[in-house]
Design an enzyme around this catalytic site. Structure first.
Site, short mmCIF file in Angstrom:
data_model
loop_
_atom_site.label_atom_id
_atom_site.label_comp_id
_atom_site.label_asym_id
_atom_site.label_seq_id
_atom_site.Cartn_x
_atom_site.Cartn_y
_atom_site.Cartn_z
CG HIS A 173 2.20 -5.99 10.18
ND1 HIS A 173 0.85 -5.89 9.93
CD2 HIS A 173 2.40 -5.42 11.39
CE1 HIS A 173 0.27 -5.25 10.94
NE2 HIS A 173 1.20 -4.95 11.84
CG ASP A 384 2.72 -10.81 0.86
OD1 ASP A 384 3.00 -10.01 1.77
OD2 ASP A 384 2.10 -10.49 -0.16
P1 ADQ Z 1 1.72 -4.95 2.17
O1 ADQ Z 1 3.03 -5.47 1.71
O2 ADQ Z 1 1.45 -3.51 1.93
O3 ADQ Z 1 1.46 -5.24 3.71
P2 ADQ Z 1 -0.90 -6.28 1.53
O4 ADQ Z 1 -1.18 -7.15 2.69
O5 ADQ Z 1 -1.33 -6.87 0.25
O6 ADQ Z 1 0.63 -5.89 1.37
O7 ADQ Z 1 -1.67 -4.91 1.75
C1 ADQ Z 1 -1.74 -3.92 0.75
C2 ADQ Z 1 -2.85 -2.95 1.12
O8 ADQ Z 1 -2.74 -1.79 0.28
C3 ADQ Z 1 -4.23 -3.54 0.90
O9 ADQ Z 1 -5.02 -3.31 2.02
C4 ADQ Z 1 -4.78 -2.78 -0.29
O10 ADQ Z 1 -6.16 -2.47 -0.25
C5 ADQ Z 1 -4.02 -1.48 -0.23
N1 ADQ Z 1 -3.94 -1.02 -1.61
C6 ADQ Z 1 -3.66 -1.75 -2.67
N2 ADQ Z 1 -3.74 -1.02 -3.79
C7 ADQ Z 1 -4.05 0.20 -3.40
C8 ADQ Z 1 -4.26 1.41 -4.09
N3 ADQ Z 1 -4.12 1.48 -5.39
N4 ADQ Z 1 -4.55 2.48 -3.37
C9 ADQ Z 1 -4.68 2.41 -2.04
N5 ADQ Z 1 -4.50 1.29 -1.34
C10 ADQ Z 1 -4.18 0.21 -2.01
C11 ADQ Z 1 2.25 -5.76 4.79
C12 ADQ Z 1 2.81 -7.16 4.58
C13 ADQ Z 1 1.68 -8.11 4.22
C14 ADQ Z 1 0.60 -8.08 5.30
C15 ADQ Z 1 0.20 -6.66 5.62
C16 ADQ Z 1 -0.70 -6.60 6.84
O11 ADQ Z 1 3.81 -7.16 3.57
O12 ADQ Z 1 2.16 -9.43 4.06
O13 ADQ Z 1 -0.52 -8.79 4.85
O14 ADQ Z 1 1.33 -5.83 5.89
O15 ADQ Z 1 -0.13 -7.24 7.92
#
Ligand code: ADQ
Length: 491
Positions: A173, A384
């Protein structure tokens, strides 16, 4: 091959259990990118998810209580859950240590954050072996095993050592670093060889896959063939596939939920409280890879260089607590809060506070209401894997008026060019200029860009992601998996 179940293996289960009172426990859904992506897939098709509970074994309730909590979890999620226990010391060295002090920063090109403590490696191997033993015990012939992320790179190696010769896929990921960065890892050969024990290795972008292939060629000298989305690596008498599969979201689910009355009401409340201005939204887990301090400095730069934006924009920065108790993350939080205080101290006027800062996890309705109503999303990670927040923001833009400013170092940038405003997060003036460009962008251009972004995500949604991975791995797609019967309790 007859696909039995889809079996997902990840460090954490998609649920969180926590104490609620001295002898009570409660269970709630987990958050983060992996849960957002895989949750809907297993929910629709059934299957099994195996992972750690998120708390040390020493603090867990009795096995009887745990099993009853997991039965509740299964009935809520719609798929089976199996847990792996980890002791406090294992968590320290495998999770906080090897995974998060070595692989996480190194793979995000942030070498200066690495702590290559040799004692972490031993525990990383032991925990991966423990996961492999659980996988072996809880799965059967015909199941497709899909292991996720950097914490579990050695699972296929350990399963092979246990004599299992099933098809195993792996998805990374986070980004895969270029050769000159990867070379710094003291266990570079072991990690590469272990990845090659999978049958299919999935990366977020073509750039990550190319980086991996570059390392395999330079360090191991295996023959690599194929172009386009998938490469074949010949390892002795085995063929290993490496492909790029940009992860996505359940587009329809986000778009439909954003249109509901409850989200519309919440969105109205947000704007009624911040009237006559554009709201710029940032949503991130607390992590140094997300570039939050740099973003705040860029916003300040915009206020300084474009005074006409003062009183007419508010930056709403949501930071979701993560890796709590880790000193580096505590320092980062203090740095962010210091910068918020400094900017607000310098620019606040009666009736206008430039930065609104939220440090907590938001209920989904509130999060989607922010996505729907904020005129600009400012998503500027230093690096990211993909960044799902960017995709969720676009899917939730019901009126199609949102402008996405996105770091060129997020995996999503490869799909979103040229409809998002791409920026270099280290270039504070460049980001400030993009904020101004978004602020002054006319309705027609906003809508035309957003419609194209939405079309891209809709076409490449989560089901498409799973199907392209499964087709590459076992020439099957989701429809070939039996839809599991599951019990959904009455409300
Ligand atoms: P993350 O580093 O966690 O994921 P991201 O892809 O932005 O980063 O996902 C964050 C998730 O958390 C989103 O689905 C969002 O909806 C959820 N979220 C955000 N704020 C929230 C809140 N207040 N309460 C609950 N949920 C919340 C890792 C990698 C990324 C990659 C993903 C998926 O670092 O690059 O895109 O995995 O592969």
């Amino acid at each position: 091959m007859d696909p039995g179940r889809l079996v997902v293996v990840s460090n954490r289960l998609p649920i969180v259990i926590r104490r609620a009172g001295s002898s009570q426990w409660q269970i709630s859904p987990g958050s983060g990118g992996l849960v957002t992506a895989m949750g809907p897939v297993l929910k629709h098709r059934g299957g099994l998810w195996l992972g750690w509970l998120g708390i040390p074994r020493e603090d867990c309730p009795s096995e009887r209580r745990l099993n009853s909590l997991l039965t509740t979890g299964t009935s809520r999620t719609g798929y089976s859950l199996r847990y792996v226990h980890l002791r406090r010391e294992e968590i320290e060295k495998y999770y906080y240590g090897f995974s998060n002090e070595i692989l996480w920063p190194l793979f995000h090109d942030l070498f200066s954050h690495c702590n290559f403590d040799p004692c972490y490696w031993e525990t990383y191997q032991l925990v991966n072996k423990k996961f492999a033993e659980h996988v072996k015990n809880h799965t059967q012939k015909g199941d497709y095993l899909w292991v996720h992320d950097y914490q579990l790179i050695l699972v296929a190696r350990e399963l092979r050592r246990l004599g299992l010769d099933r098809q195993i896929g792996f998805f990374l990921h986070i980004p895969f670093p270029p050769l000159d960065i990867f070379l710094k890892l003291p266990w570079r050969f072991q990690i590469l060889e272990a990845l090659l024990k999978y049958d299919l290795i999935g990366f977020q972008t073509a750039r990550d896959r190319r980086n991996f292939i570059g390392c395999v060629r330079a360090l191991l000298g295996y023959r690599v063939s194929g172009r386009g989305q998938v490469n074949t690596i010949t390892v002795d008498d085995r063929q290993v596939l490496a492909g790029s599969f940009p992860i996505s979201i359940d587009y329809r689910e986000f778009a439909d939920f954003a249109k509901t009355q409850e989200v519309a009401d919440q969105a109205w409340i947000i704007h009624a409280n911040l009237p006559r201005r554009q709201i710029i939204l940032g949503v991130d887990r607390l992590d140094y890879t997300k570039g939050i301090p740099q973003r705040l400095l860029a916003f300040e730069n915009a206020l300084a260089r474009y005074p006409e934006m003062r009183r007419k924009v508010t930056l709403l920065q949501v930071v979701v607590p993560s890796r709590q108790g880790v000193e580096e993350y505590e320092k980062l939080r203090h740095e962010i809060e210091r910068l918020v205080g400094e900017i607000n101290g310098r620019y606040t006027e009666v009736g206008w506070t430039p930065v609104h800062y939220i440090f907590r996890s938001l209920p989904r309705k509130e999060l989607v209401a922010y996505y729907r109503t904020c005129e600009i999303a400012l998503i500027t990670p230093l690096k990211d894997g993909m960044n799902l927040v960017a995709k969720e923001y676009c899917a939730s833009s019901t009126e199609g008026n949102g402008v996405l400013i996105l770091s060129e170092f997020a995996g999503a940038a490869a799909q979103f060019y040229p409809h998002a405003l791409l920026v270099n997060p280290y270039d504070l003036e460049g980001v400030a200029d993009a904020i101004y460009q978004a602020f002054t962008m006319g309705q027609e251009e906003r809508q035309s860009r957003m419609r194209r972004l939405q079309a891209t995500i809709q076409k490449n949604d989560i089901v498409n992601w799973v199907n392209s991975f499964l087709r590459a791995g076992i020439s099957k797609d989701l429809n070939d998996f039996p839809q599991m019967e599951f019990f959904v309790p009455k409300q």
